[in-house]
Design a protein around this motif. Sequence first.
Motif, PDB file in Angstrom:
ATOM      1  N   LEU A 254       0.818  -1.217   0.000  1.00 48.59           N
ATOM      2  CA  LEU A 254       0.000   0.000   0.000  1.00 48.59           C
ATOM      3  C   LEU A 254       0.850   1.265   0.000  1.00 48.59           C
ATOM      4  N   LEU A 255       2.061   1.184   0.543  1.00 49.03           N
ATOM      5  CA  LEU A 255       2.888   2.371   0.728  1.00 49.03           C
ATOM      6  C   LEU A 255       3.345   2.996  -0.586  1.00 49.03           C
ATOM      7  N   ILE A 256       3.468   2.203  -1.648  1.00 46.18           N
ATOM      8  CA  ILE A 256       4.082   2.724  -2.872  1.00 46.18           C
ATOM      9  C   ILE A 256       3.062   3.104  -3.940  1.00 46.18           C
ATOM     10  N   ASN A 257       1.781   3.192  -3.571  1.00 47.22           N
ATOM     11  CA  ASN A 257       0.749   3.552  -4.555  1.00 47.22           C
ATOM     12  C   ASN A 257       0.942   4.944  -5.137  1.00 47.22           C
ATOM     13  N   GLY A 258       1.623   5.816  -4.418  1.00 47.25           N
ATOM     14  CA  GLY A 258       1.738   7.203  -4.882  1.00 47.25           C
ATOM     15  C   GLY A 258       2.879   7.481  -5.829  1.00 47.25           C
ATOM     16  N   PHE A 259       3.727   6.502  -6.076  1.00 47.88           N
ATOM     17  CA  PHE A 259       4.868   6.738  -6.955  1.00 47.88           C
ATOM     18  C   PHE A 259       4.463   6.578  -8.432  1.00 47.88           C
ATOM     19  N   GLY A 260       5.131   7.357  -9.293  1.00 53.26           N
ATOM     20  CA  GLY A 260       4.842   7.277 -10.722  1.00 53.26           C
ATOM     21  C   GLY A 260       3.404   7.668 -11.016  1.00 53.26           C
ATOM     22  N   GLU A 261       2.720   6.814 -11.785  1.00 48.51           N
ATOM     23  CA  GLU A 261       1.319   7.064 -12.107  1.00 48.51           C
ATOM     24  C   GLU A 261       0.371   6.491 -11.067  1.00 48.51           C
ATOM     25  N   GLY A 262       0.923   5.857 -10.046  1.00 53.14           N
ATOM     26  CA  GLY A 262       0.106   5.484  -8.901  1.00 53.14           C
ATOM     27  C   GLY A 262      -0.533   4.116  -8.939  1.00 53.14           C
ATOM     28  N   TYR A 263       0.018   3.188  -9.732  1.00 54.64           N
ATOM     29  CA  TYR A 263      -0.579   1.852  -9.781  1.00 54.64           C
ATOM     30  C   TYR A 263      -0.183   1.000  -8.582  1.00 54.64           C
ATOM     31  N   GLY A 264       0.995   1.256  -8.035  1.00 56.40           N
ATOM     32  CA  GLY A 264       1.444   0.452  -6.906  1.00 56.40           C
ATOM     33  C   GLY A 264       1.659  -0.993  -7.304  1.00 56.40           C
ATOM     34  N   ASP A 265       1.326  -1.908  -6.388  1.00 55.06           N
ATOM     35  CA  ASP A 265       1.467  -3.346  -6.660  1.00 55.06           C
ATOM     36  C   ASP A 265       0.414  -4.088  -5.854  1.00 55.06           C
ATOM     37  N   ASN A 266      -0.866  -3.766  -6.149  1.00 55.48           N
ATOM     38  CA  ASN A 266      -1.959  -4.254  -5.305  1.00 55.48           C
ATOM     39  C   ASN A 266      -2.257  -5.736  -5.480  1.00 55.48           C
ATOM     40  N   ASP A 267      -1.858  -6.322  -6.610  1.00 53.65           N
ATOM     41  CA  ASP A 267      -2.145  -7.729  -6.896  1.00 53.65           C
ATOM     42  C   ASP A 267      -0.828  -8.504  -6.849  1.00 53.65           C
ATOM     43  N   GLN A 268      -0.479  -8.977  -5.662  1.00 58.93           N
ATOM     44  CA  GLN A 268       0.824  -9.609  -5.494  1.00 58.93           C
ATOM     45  C   GLN A 268       0.884 -11.018  -6.056  1.00 58.93           C
ATOM     46  N   GLY A 269      -0.258 -11.589  -6.386  1.00 59.91           N
ATOM     47  CA  GLY A 269      -0.259 -12.899  -7.007  1.00 59.91           C
ATOM     48  C   GLY A 269       0.019 -12.833  -8.498  1.00 59.91           C
ATOM     49  N   ARG A 270      -0.474 -11.747  -9.146  1.00 57.31           N
ATOM     50  CA  ARG A 270      -0.341 -11.633 -10.598  1.00 57.31           C
ATOM     51  C   ARG A 270       0.404 -10.371 -11.037  1.00 57.31           C
ATOM     52  N   HIS A 271       0.489  -9.379 -10.150  1.00 54.71           N
ATOM     53  CA  HIS A 271       1.206  -8.136 -10.429  1.00 54.71           C
ATOM     54  C   HIS A 271       0.679  -7.449 -11.693  1.00 54.71           C
ATOM     55  N   ILE A 272      -0.647  -7.309 -11.773  1.00 56.39           N
ATOM     56  CA  ILE A 272      -1.251  -6.631 -12.911  1.00 56.39           C
ATOM     57  C   ILE A 272      -2.208  -5.551 -12.424  1.00 56.39           C
ATOM     58  N   ALA A 273      -2.482  -4.592 -13.300  1.00 64.35           N
ATOM     59  CA  ALA A 273      -3.497  -3.577 -13.064  1.00 64.35           C
ATOM     60  C   ALA A 273      -4.087  -3.199 -14.416  1.00 64.35           C
ATOM     61  N   VAL A 274      -5.198  -2.453 -14.387  1.00 63.46           N
ATOM     62  CA  VAL A 274      -5.875  -2.023 -15.611  1.00 63.46           C
ATOM     63  C   VAL A 274      -5.836  -0.510 -15.680  1.00 63.46           C
ATOM     64  N   THR A 275      -5.356   0.013 -16.799  1.00 63.90           N
ATOM     65  CA  THR A 275      -5.303   1.468 -16.981  1.00 63.90           C
ATOM     66  C   THR A 275      -6.692   2.009 -17.292  1.00 63.90           C
ATOM     67  N   ASP A 276      -6.810   3.317 -17.282  1.00 61.14           N
ATOM     68  CA  ASP A 276      -8.108   3.936 -17.546  1.00 61.14           C
ATOM     69  C   ASP A 276      -8.566   3.741 -18.987  1.00 61.14           C
TER      70      ASP A 276
END
Length: 557
Positions: A254-276
């Motif tokens: 949760l701590l690194i959500n603010g870096f860069g564009e703010g995706y962080g690493d919320n899915d530690q099993g798959r390490h994916i996110a969806v852009t807008d």
Amino acid sequence: MKNKKFRHVIAVALAASMVLSMSACGGQKSPAELNTEEMQEVNIEELKFPLAEKTTLTGMTSFPANTESDPNNRTIFKRLQEKTNVEIKWTAIQSDQWGDKITLAMANLNTLTDFVFSAGFGDNDLLRYAHQGVIIPLEDYIDAYMPNLSAVFEKYPEYRKMSTDSEGHIWALPWIEQLGSEKTAIQTVSEMGFINKKWLDFLGLEVPTTVDEFEQVLIAFRDHASELQAEFNIDGSIIPMSCIVNDGSQDMALLINGFGEGYGDNDQGRHIAVTDDRKVICTATQQGYKDGIAWLHSLYEQNLIDLEAFTQEWSTYVSKGKSGRYGVCFSWDVANIVDDFEGWVPLPALTADVRNITPENGSFTSGFDRGRCVVTAVAKNPALVCAWLDQMYDPFQSPQNNWGTYGEDDDFDIFVLGTNENGGEMLQHAPLGGASPVEVREAESVNGPLAVLDEYYGVYVTCPDDAQYRLDWIKEYYTPDMNKKYVYPNVFMSQEDTEELSNLQTDITKTINAKRADWIMNGFTDADWDEYVKSLDAYGLEDLLKIFQKYLDAYYE
């Protein structure tokens, strides 16, 4: 029947895949003895509970360590036996041994039970066992003999869709828990951070809102350790921040959500996110992730992160927390980690380059486990098995299976039996007091397939206090900073794609998690980063993202 041809193919596949094991095991059941070809219809009058004659079925389940090991000694199952006149002969496996033992159990048809109650199978498991003919498709049984689950599917068709594979088959009964929805759902934030408000007040500090403020708070905890020990009578060294790295809710992602564009690493099993713009990305290759890990390393270098955070087990983590040694910790609920619950507050989103919280993937449809319970091909009467399992979806039964029950002859009850405003029976949550929510629920609940829906609260059950305050926390501290539009949905991929994805993820996830821990401890260079990205590409990261993208596009079509 509409699935007869498919099930015949499954039976043939089973015969081919298991011939060697049968010749080696002598007494192994043959494929002809298994119920894989077509649905077995029965007169629904024969399934009315309680049954006229006592009937025995067999089931397999897990139990947490240091809790009751015999399911039939749990009050919930005692009452179900009285209600249905069905006795379950259980094979029970301790939870921390489940992963290894369930694989062996599913391969031995001589000892396999009629159903697996708390399977927790992933998509690859379900499709593999389906291909082998070890489990049976359930869609026809659900429609014919499971009115409680059918009612849930009718009201929330998305759950039926999420339970159905690309060929139209439902291979498992789901676990569903609704607590909020969309960006207010309780599952949107797993690894919630908590900060010791008593320590802040004692040192005259405010709750931090930026990464720089947060770092200064941790430094203050470190530099004023002796004063904190004396003021709060702490036995043991002060630990400014602790967690369990790469361990889901106990991680500090949760701590690194603010870096860069703010995706962080919320899915530690798959390490994916969806852009807008609905593009699937790997969070662990983004610039923000790189900058965030570098910042965490700087915290570690300053002795602000627990040295045991990379190796400690849950029991050690909790023991130190209950000794009052933490300034910051991470968990689903701080009450699981510390005793002085009232002295802690959630750690809000921290601004670095941006301010954002990326919700957990799949969380917008609330809690959902597709592979919770399966019916196996050894079941002689699958219609009865399904009818009995449907009792778990009764609106009064599901909350008990999920959390615990009432009227037990012990020191603590999860519920008190009361009435709702219309005079109907309602399960009322008893105050937890100083008890750990995890421990008291593990002692009474049975989990398995169930559905707790938002509309049940105030009618069949009260909302748990710890769930309510967690919902309130999310709405207050996190929902306002959830600035991304999408999370990756809960999709059921084909067997081919599931297997390919599983193969790709093995090396990719292992590499990401290993480097993550190593770099937080030891740091890294730009050359290290470039080599890391190249290794992920070599392991097939682009192919992995293409599979995820295909199903995301199909979901929104």
